[in-house]
Design an enzyme around this catalytic site. Sequence first.
Site, PDB file in Angstrom:
ATOM      1  N   TYR A 248     -11.401  -3.688   4.836  1.00  9.91           N
ATOM      2  CA  TYR A 248     -11.436  -3.071   5.229  1.00  9.91           C
ATOM      3  C   TYR A 248     -10.861  -2.470   6.732  1.00  9.91           C
ATOM      4  O   TYR A 248     -10.211  -1.455   6.949  1.00  9.91           O
ATOM      5  CB  TYR A 248     -12.395  -2.012   4.458  1.00  9.91           C
ATOM      6  CG  TYR A 248     -12.192  -1.203   3.198  1.00  9.91           C
ATOM      7  CD1 TYR A 248     -10.963  -1.615   2.589  1.00  9.91           C
ATOM      8  CD2 TYR A 248     -12.887  -0.160   2.931  1.00  9.91           C
ATOM      9  CE1 TYR A 248     -10.863  -1.347   1.344  1.00  9.91           C
ATOM     10  CE2 TYR A 248     -12.561   0.355   1.113  1.00  9.91           C
ATOM     11  CZ  TYR A 248     -11.360  -0.569   0.827  1.00  9.91           C
ATOM     12  OH  TYR A 248     -11.751  -0.648  -0.654  1.00  9.91           O
TER      13      TYR A 248
ATOM     14  N   TYR B  35       0.797  -0.766  -0.022  1.00 11.54           N
ATOM     15  CA  TYR B  35      -0.212   0.461  -0.006  1.00 11.54           C
ATOM     16  C   TYR B  35       0.878   1.251  -0.287  1.00 11.54           C
ATOM     17  O   TYR B  35       1.840   1.780   0.794  1.00 11.54           O
ATOM     18  CB  TYR B  35      -0.829   0.292   1.115  1.00 11.54           C
ATOM     19  CG  TYR B  35      -1.857   0.924   0.644  1.00 11.54           C
ATOM     20  CD1 TYR B  35      -3.213   0.550   0.629  1.00 11.54           C
ATOM     21  CD2 TYR B  35      -1.609   2.555   1.165  1.00 11.54           C
ATOM     22  CE1 TYR B  35      -4.731   1.375   0.462  1.00 11.54           C
ATOM     23  CE2 TYR B  35      -3.278   3.091   1.231  1.00 11.54           C
ATOM     24  CZ  TYR B  35      -4.531   2.565   0.863  1.00 11.54           C
ATOM     25  OH  TYR B  35      -5.938   3.294   0.840  1.00 11.54           O
TER      26      TYR B  35
END
Length: 696
Positions: free
Chosen positions: A669, A564
């Site tokens: 998430y 990420y």
Amino acid sequence: MDHNLGQDPAPAAGSFDKSRVLNVKPLRTLVPVFPSPSNPSSSATPQGGAPFVCVSPSGPFPSGVAPFYPFFVSPESQRLSEQNAQTPTAQRAAPISAAVPINSFRTPTGATNGDVGSSRRKSRGQLPEDDNFVDLSEVDGEGGTGDGKRRKPQKRIREKRCSSDVDPDAVANEILKTINPGVFEILNQPDGSRDAVAYTLMIYEVMRRKLGQIDEKAKGSHSGAKRPDLKAGTLMNTKGIRANSRKRIGVVPGVEVGDIFFFRFELCLVGLHAPSMAGIDYLGTKVSQEEEPLAVSIVSSGGYEDNVEDGDVLIYSGQGGTSREKGASDQKLERGNLALERSLHRGNDVRVIRGMRDEAHPTGKVYVYDGLYKIQNSWVEKAKSGFNVFKYKLVRLPGQPQAYMIWKSILQWTDKSASRVGVILPDLTSGAEKLPVCLVNDVDNEKGPAYFTYSPTLKNLNRLAPVESSEGCTCNGGCQPGSHKCGCTQKNGGYLPYSAAGLLADLKSVVYECGPSCHCPPSCRNRVSQGGLKLRLEVFRTKGKGWGLRSWDPIRAGTFICEYAGEVIDNARVEELSGENEDDYIFDSTRIYQQLEVFSSDVEAPKIPSPLYITARNEGNVARFMNHSCTPNVLWRPVVRENKNEADLHVAFYAIRHIPPMMELTYDYGIVLPLKVGQKKKKCLCGSVKCRGYFC
């Protein structure tokens, strides 16, 4: 003889009489497998010979007789087999065995995720540098020798593999202790389900990789452990950890068209194709007073002269007819070949699994379940060897999802023989990545995502001092498994965190990679997340969820996908962006995540060294396009790269399970607990059957 796909390739009537080809014997004619002790006094047998005893490989077994590999069965399977034996014949529609069928009376000395029994030839005794690949040219099976005999070179390799002192059973038991009890309730159901198949494959992968990691450390070999796939598969079979133990014709519960597998043993464990090596699987059915075989599945993996150019038609070659010792000969109408012939006349559905070349590991195969077919015709023709082989024309049933054709489309995009429909940008990264990432929209008129700067790296402008001092490792040639001198290995519990194939070998909360403080080269296998993208990814327009991410390549469980990237921010900045409703591209390591429902310990965020918040709103990489799912196929792990000067913490994404090409990549998430005053839940659109309805 030249046959075109889509046309009836059968010879003209009368050109060949199949009934005169061979000396056909009934399937009941079996050589004794388990002879009893010799009885010289018996007048019914030659002096010193054993009286005839014929036992099914699935049991039940008389006193003093035990099953041999790969026919190990659990006590429950033995009990069911005994019950079946006591059931009147009229009540048994088809004698179905949970063990490998008769056409697989072979010791699987080479079943890997490569093509079992392929025609490939390599230097004998030379093993590839992957922990799961091995020379299969000596193995009987589809495209193999056909006589069921093992060869000396393969036997020597097998003896070498068994030199480790690792106790696989103890390793398996430790893994099973970590599994949620509810998982076993699902696996114990007589018929499988999507969960049962997913859990079985996940447990197999964890067990296989752990066995390989331990075995490799014990041997101290950089080339990887040998055959953890067979060890793990055998252990799971003996412990009854599998889905769909009952063999059946047609659809297998829990297995979907397009599912991929990297090991033949996986096909067996989920009930898709029982033989670990043979290309034809069948069962016996009762017709009047006789028993006849019917084919239930085939594996077409390139060992024979199969014609696979048409996506809905497969010209499949029968088995047998080649032997290294006896040379080539005519194929015989027996076992699998006879089963296919009977299925032609009975018209039953046959499952087709196609073996595709694994581009990431050229010595291996990816097995794709292509759905149900019917056998439309059969004939005999001369092979390149000059001998007769059986040919079967199978036609795919209409209305099924695409599987093999997706692979063909990707091959055409790759070699530029066809263009990818809907491409907006051929490379979203503008050359920032080693591999281009195309931007595609074949759904609506949206021209692209909101503007952002593509950056493949994580930017941390306010790095902190490391939690603990680190001098890095001194492995000049690269970190070796089992090295007591490697500091990075010791931080990972004494093991390298990645297999020789670059797969995440363990499910530890934190992965310690080599970093700026280490002396090892960039090619060191403990730097997997630092080499950039290795998969051909595309950002695509979804139906109702904005933009998403998927791969042209098949992805093995444990494969690194991407990190990420973006800018590291503090908690105050997170609160500010959340208040402005601009938190769509924020990664928050403090959320609650349920990443692996199979294992009881993985129900919260990994124990990260320090909280990490990343925003990719203005600057980031492909990870910013991964959507949420309550049943994700990707998980994240914190990765610490050894750096004595400052904390070097990253977030890396890995595949939870095997992911077919063009399937959307998603991760959980997470949720914030407890919810803050005024905090709004976001509606979840993942569409999973286990969708919790929201995330926040």
